[in-house]
Design an enzyme around this catalytic site. Structure first.
Site, PDB file in Angstrom:
ATOM      1  N   ASP A  13       0.721  -1.397   0.225  1.00 44.92           N
ATOM      2  CA  ASP A  13       0.548   0.022   0.303  1.00 44.92           C
ATOM      3  C   ASP A  13       0.495   1.376  -0.071  1.00 44.92           C
ATOM      4  O   ASP A  13       0.418   2.332   0.629  1.00 44.92           O
ATOM      5  CB  ASP A  13      -0.848  -0.447   0.592  1.00 44.92           C
ATOM      6  N   ALA A  39      -3.714  -7.709  -3.408  1.00 45.36           N
ATOM      7  CA  ALA A  39      -3.460  -6.958  -4.081  1.00 45.36           C
ATOM      8  C   ALA A  39      -4.711  -5.600  -4.753  1.00 45.36           C
ATOM      9  O   ALA A  39      -5.401  -6.286  -4.984  1.00 45.36           O
ATOM     10  CB  ALA A  39      -1.797  -6.369  -5.118  1.00 45.36           C
ATOM     11  N   GLY A  40      -4.585  -4.667  -4.141  1.00 45.93           N
ATOM     12  CA  GLY A  40      -5.527  -3.757  -4.851  1.00 45.93           C
ATOM     13  C   GLY A  40      -4.655  -2.600  -5.238  1.00 45.93           C
ATOM     14  O   GLY A  40      -3.469  -1.167  -4.282  1.00 45.93           O
ATOM     15  N   HIS A  41      -4.290  -1.991  -5.966  1.00 48.68           N
ATOM     16  CA  HIS A  41      -3.586  -0.607  -6.495  1.00 48.68           C
ATOM     17  C   HIS A  41      -4.482   0.193  -7.452  1.00 48.68           C
ATOM     18  O   HIS A  41      -4.753   0.112  -8.393  1.00 48.68           O
ATOM     19  CB  HIS A  41      -2.617  -1.414  -7.501  1.00 48.68           C
ATOM     20  N   LYS A 298       3.170  10.248  -0.178  1.00 44.28           N
ATOM     21  CA  LYS A 298       1.968  10.683   0.158  1.00 44.28           C
ATOM     22  C   LYS A 298       2.635  11.416   1.379  1.00 44.28           C
ATOM     23  O   LYS A 298       2.786  11.714   2.469  1.00 44.28           O
ATOM     24  CB  LYS A 298       1.093  10.041   1.016  1.00 44.28           C
ATOM     25  N   LEU A 299       3.589  12.498   1.059  1.00 38.35           N
ATOM     26  CA  LEU A 299       4.324  13.185   1.123  1.00 38.35           C
ATOM     27  C   LEU A 299       3.101  14.536   2.149  1.00 38.35           C
ATOM     28  O   LEU A 299       3.535  14.713   3.823  1.00 38.35           O
ATOM     29  CB  LEU A 299       5.422  13.933   0.822  1.00 38.35           C
TER      30      LEU A 299
HETATM   31  P1  IMP Z   1      -2.593 -12.652   2.123  1.00 39.11           P
HETATM   32  O1  IMP Z   1      -1.426 -12.356   1.148  1.00 39.11           O
HETATM   33  O2  IMP Z   1      -4.159 -12.332   1.580  1.00 39.11           O
HETATM   34  O3  IMP Z   1      -2.500 -14.042   2.822  1.00 39.11           O
HETATM   35  O4  IMP Z   1      -2.285 -11.742   2.996  1.00 39.11           O
HETATM   36  C1  IMP Z   1      -1.338 -11.529   4.299  1.00 39.11           C
HETATM   37  C2  IMP Z   1      -0.969 -10.838   4.981  1.00 39.11           C
HETATM   38  O5  IMP Z   1       0.125 -10.137   3.780  1.00 39.11           O
HETATM   39  C3  IMP Z   1      -1.639 -10.085   5.220  1.00 39.11           C
HETATM   40  O6  IMP Z   1      -1.102  -9.413   6.264  1.00 39.11           O
HETATM   41  C4  IMP Z   1      -2.320  -9.175   4.105  1.00 39.11           C
HETATM   42  O7  IMP Z   1      -2.939  -8.422   5.158  1.00 39.11           O
HETATM   43  C5  IMP Z   1      -1.333  -9.142   4.033  1.00 39.11           C
HETATM   44  N1  IMP Z   1      -1.106  -8.603   2.312  1.00 39.11           N
HETATM   45  C6  IMP Z   1      -1.827  -8.802   1.329  1.00 39.11           C
HETATM   46  N2  IMP Z   1      -1.889  -8.313   0.525  1.00 39.11           N
HETATM   47  C7  IMP Z   1      -1.281  -7.054   0.593  1.00 39.11           C
HETATM   48  C8  IMP Z   1      -1.180  -5.910   0.087  1.00 39.11           C
HETATM   49  O8  IMP Z   1      -1.630  -5.683  -1.441  1.00 39.11           O
HETATM   50  N3  IMP Z   1      -1.290  -4.933   0.737  1.00 39.11           N
HETATM   51  C9  IMP Z   1      -0.913  -5.006   1.867  1.00 39.11           C
HETATM   52  N4  IMP Z   1      -1.122  -5.699   2.526  1.00 39.11           N
HETATM   53  C10 IMP Z   1      -1.763  -7.037   2.188  1.00 39.11           C
END
Ligand code: IMP
Length: 373
Positions: A13, A39-41, A298-299
C-alpha cells in the site's frame, strides 16, 4: 533493452499503482510477477479512479502490453470481473493487450474456503490474510497439486473468455527485450511481506522482492536495470504482525494519518494500522532488493503534523528522532524548491539515513502531483 522493477519497500500500500501509471507510457509492457488479487493498486488519472487487483496498472495506457506472469495466482472469476469493469468505462482489454502466463496458478473456490478455515484455526495467532485464497493456492503449487492457467480447459466457461489471453509470457518478454523494448515489472505487496525476507509468519505466500521478479517472470538478472523502491513518508500495515513504529490508535496523529491518508485497504476495506517511518526496516528492504532509486509517497499527508518522528534504532535500542513538521500545504507541489523548508529537511534526513537518493516525491494521488528528478 532493460527491465525496470517497482517494489514496495514497506508492508504494501505504498502507492506503487500511481508510480506504475506515471511511468507506464515509457514502457512496451507492464508485468505483474507475484501475488494475486490480495493486491489493490489505486490509480487516479484523467480517465478516472481505478482499483486494480490483478490486471497490471499499465492497462490504462494505449500501446502498453499487460502481462500477468507465472509467479502470480489468478482467481479467474475476479479477473473476468475486473476486465468487465474496465470495459464498462471504455478501456480496451483484449488478448492483444492482456496476456496471462500459462504457468500462473489458478485460485479455486476451495482455496478461498481453506484460507478462511486456516485463519479460524489460528485463533489468536491469525495472520489477518485478505481471505482471497492466496496462501492455499500457493500451497497447492508447492505441493505440486495445483492447476495452472494452461489447464483452464477444465473450466469451459473460463476457458471461453480467458483462453485467448493465455500464452508463454516468458517467451513473449524475452522477445520484447531482445527487440530492445523496455519492460516494467510491477511488484505487489511489499518487501516486509515477502515469504522469506518479511516478518514471517505474518507475511504473504510469495516472494514480493526482487528475486520474485525474476522467478515470477522467467527473466534473468542481466535483464534488470533499475530497481525502484516505493516508500510512504510514514508507515502502514494491514493485518497482524510486528510493526515497531506503530502509533497507538488513540493518538491524534494516528487518526490524522488514517483519515488524511485514506488508510483503508483497497481490497478488504480494513483500517490500516498507522505509524512513523522506520529506518531499520527500510534499510532491510534496500538491502534485500538492491534499490538504486526510491520514491517517497504521500508527503502531503504529513502536512500539519507538529512533530514528525522517525524510528531509527541503533544497536537494537529503540530510538526515535524527532523533526519539526510544517503547516503549509504541500498538495500538488511539482517543484522541489516550492516545498516548505521543514519538508526538505525531512527528505534530506531520510536520504542521509537511508544512504540513497530520493528520485520521486509524491504530493497527492493524481499523476501530476509529483516531483521527479
Ligand atoms: P494474504 O496475502 O491474503 O495471504 O495475506 C497475508 C498478509 O499480507 C496479511 O497481513 C495481509 O493483510 C497482507 N497483504 C496481502 N496483500 C496485501 C497488499 O496488497 N497490501 C497490504 N497488505 C497485504
Amino acid at each position: 533493452m532493460p527491465a525496470d522493477v517497482i517494489i514496495g519497500g514497506q508492508w504494501g500500500d505504498e502507492g506503487k499503482g500511481k508510480i506504475v501509471d506515471l511511468l507506464a507510457s515509457k514502457y512496451s509492457a507492464v508485468v505483474r510477477f507475484s501475488g494475486g488479487n490480495n493486491a489493490g493498486h489505486t490509480v487516479i488519472n484523467d480517465l478516472g479512479e481505478f482499483k486494480l487487483h490483478l490486471i497490471p496498472s499499465g492497462i490504462l495506457h494505449d500501446n502498453v502490453t499487460c502481462i500477468i506472469g507465472n509467479g502470480c495466482v489468478i482467481d479467474p472469476k475476479v479477473l473476468l470481473y475486473e476486465i468487465d469493469k474496465l470495459k464498462d468505462v471504455g478501456i480496451k482489454v483484449s488478448p492483444k493487450n492482456l496476456m496471462i502466463s500459462d504457468k500462473a496458478h489458478i485460485i479455486l473456490p476451495r482455496h478461498i474456503e481453506k484460507d478462511s478455515e486456516q485463519e479460524k484455526a489460528r485463533g489468536d495467532f491469525k495472520i489477518g490474510t485478505t481471505g482471497r485464497g492466496i496462501g492455499p493456492a500457493y500451497m497447492d503449487k508447492v505441493a505440486r497439486s495445483g492447476h495452472r492457467m494452461e489447464n483452464i480447459a477444465e473450466w469451459p466457461e473460463w476457458e471461453e473468455k480467458l483462453g485467448g489471453h493465455i500464452t508463454s509470457t516468458q517467451k513473449l518478454l524475452r522477445d520484447l527485450l531482445d527487440k530492445d523494448e523496455n519492460v516494467l515489472l510491477e511488484g505487489a505487496q511489499g518487501a516486509l511481506l515477502d515469504i522469506d525476507h518479511g516478518s514471517y509468519p505474518f507475511v504473504t505466500s510469495s516472494n514480493s522482492t526482487i528475486g520474485g521478479a525474476l522467478t515470477g517472470t522467467g527473466l534473468v538478472p542481466s535483464d534488470i536495470r533499475d530497481t525502484i523502491g516505493i516508500f510512504k513518508a510514514y508507515a502502514t500495515r494491514v493485518g497482524e504482525g510486528p510493526f515497531p513504529s506503530e502509533i497507538e490508535k488513540s493518538n491524534p496523529v494516528a487518526k490524522h494519518l488514517l483519515e488524511k491518508g485514506h488508510e483503508f485497504g483497497t481490497t478488504t476495506g480494513r483500517e490500516r494500522r498507522c505509524g512513523w517511518f522506520d529506518i531499520e526496516s527500510a534499510k532491510h528492504s534496500i538491502m534485500t532488493n538492491g534499490f538504486n532509486k526510491i520514491a517517497i509517497m504521500k508527503l502531503d499527508v504529513l502536512d500539519g503534523i507538529k512533530e514528525i518522528k522517525v524510528l531509527n534504532n541503533i544497536d537494537n535500542k529503540i530510538k526515535y528522532d524527532t523533526l519539526s513538521g510544517w503547516d503549509q500545504s504541500t498538495i500538488g507541489i511539482k517543484d522541489y524548491s516550492d516545498l516548505p523548508e521543514n519538508a526538505k529537511k525531512y527528505l534530506n534526513y531520510l536520504e542521509k539515513e537511508l544512504e540513497i537518493k530520493i528520485d520521486i516525491i509524491s504530493t497527492g494521488p493524481k499523476r501530476d502531483q509529483t516531483i521527479s528528478n
